[in-house]
Enzyme design. Structure first.
Site, PDB file in Angstrom:
ATOM      1  NE  ARG A   1      -3.523  -2.314   2.727  1.00  8.48           N
ATOM      2  CZ  ARG A   1      -3.211  -3.527   3.194  1.00  8.48           C
ATOM      3  NH1 ARG A   1      -1.977  -3.755   3.624  1.00  8.48           N
ATOM      4  NH2 ARG A   1      -4.119  -4.485   3.236  1.00  8.48           N
TER       5      ARG A   1
ATOM      6  NE  ARG B   1      -2.899  -4.148  -0.998  1.00 10.23           N
ATOM      7  CZ  ARG B   1      -2.430  -5.071  -0.164  1.00 10.23           C
ATOM      8  NH1 ARG B   1      -1.125  -5.244  -0.075  1.00 10.23           N
ATOM      9  NH2 ARG B   1      -3.247  -5.797   0.575  1.00 10.23           N
TER      10      ARG B   1
ATOM     11  CG  HIS C   1      -5.553  -8.912   0.354  1.00 16.99           C
ATOM     12  ND1 HIS C   1      -4.798  -8.840  -0.793  1.00 16.99           N
ATOM     13  CD2 HIS C   1      -6.259  -7.751   0.408  1.00 16.99           C
ATOM     14  CE1 HIS C   1      -5.047  -7.691  -1.416  1.00 16.99           C
ATOM     15  NE2 HIS C   1      -5.910  -7.015  -0.712  1.00 16.99           N
TER      16      HIS C   1
END
Length: 217
Positions: free
Chosen positions: A35, A165, A188
């Site tokens: 990120r 990303r 994630h």
């Protein structure tokens, strides 16, 4: 943001300190599936080079790790030195010459390439991706603008800091990487969220129309 477009963005960076920083930022952001907030939060001490393999980044805190437990992300060296994240990062850090491990990895630059001690902002990452995409489009007679402009309002709106990303996740899916391996790199927590990046590749994988419509020779 595909690997091919990433290569164009990297090659479009200027010579000198600004180019060293930008190339390292783009390649690390893509390879680590980071990120933009994670990119600018990196400190010099969060980087560990591993001989014969690549580089390991320590992500101290992220959107899905608010307590700061930390996580590690590995990026393999590339056969193409110009697109090798560890190589670009090593060159930048050698120029950066941070005095201690707590100094920010990516900092701003003044005119003439003079480094500041101020940590780069996450908005600067978004601007770098967007502006580089625009520069590539302009350098190729507006190819990207002609291709995407009518649908997305231009290159500037199509690409952002998140494109690095998302680009790695999508490219990994198209290379038939397993979902759990993609999630390990992107960190994630939600399978459903991670699968969003893989759906474009899944549309073509084992699609029944290939068996029905394509002639077998």
């Amino acid at each position: 943001l595909t690997p091919a477009l990433l290569a164009d963005l990297v090659r479009a960076q200027p010579d000198g300190p600004l180019g060293l920083r930008n190339r390292a930022l783009l390649l690390v952001g893509f390879g680590g599936a980071l990120r933009r907030s994670e990119i600018v939060a990196l400190n010099a001490g969060d980087v560990a080079f591993v001989d014969g393999k690549g580089v390991v980044l320590t992500i101290r805190r992220s959107k899905t790790d608010q307590i700061g437990a930390g996580d590690a992300v590995a990026i393999w060296a590339s056969d193409d030195e110009a697109l090798c994240a560890p190589t670009a990062l090593h060159r930048w850090m050698r120029h950066r010459a941070a005095g201690h491990g707590e100094e920010p990895l990516f900092v701003g630059l003044r005119a003439g390439g003079v480094l500041t001690d101020k940590r780069l902002s996450d908005k600067a990452v978004a601007r770098l991706v967007r502006d580089s995409a625009e520069a590539v489009g302009a350098g190729d007679q507006g190819l990207l603008e002609r291709t995407f402009g009518a649908l997305s309002g231009g290159v500037a709106r199509r690409y952002s800091g998140h494109s690095l990303r998302a680009g790695l996740a999508t490219a990994a899916a198209e290379a038939e990487a397993q979902l759990h391996d993609v999630m390990r790199q992107t960190r994630h927590k939600s399978v459903e969220v991670a699968r969003r990046y893989m759906r474009s590749a899944d549309l073509w994988r084992n699609n029944v129309t290939e068996k029905v419509m394509r002639t077998r020779r």
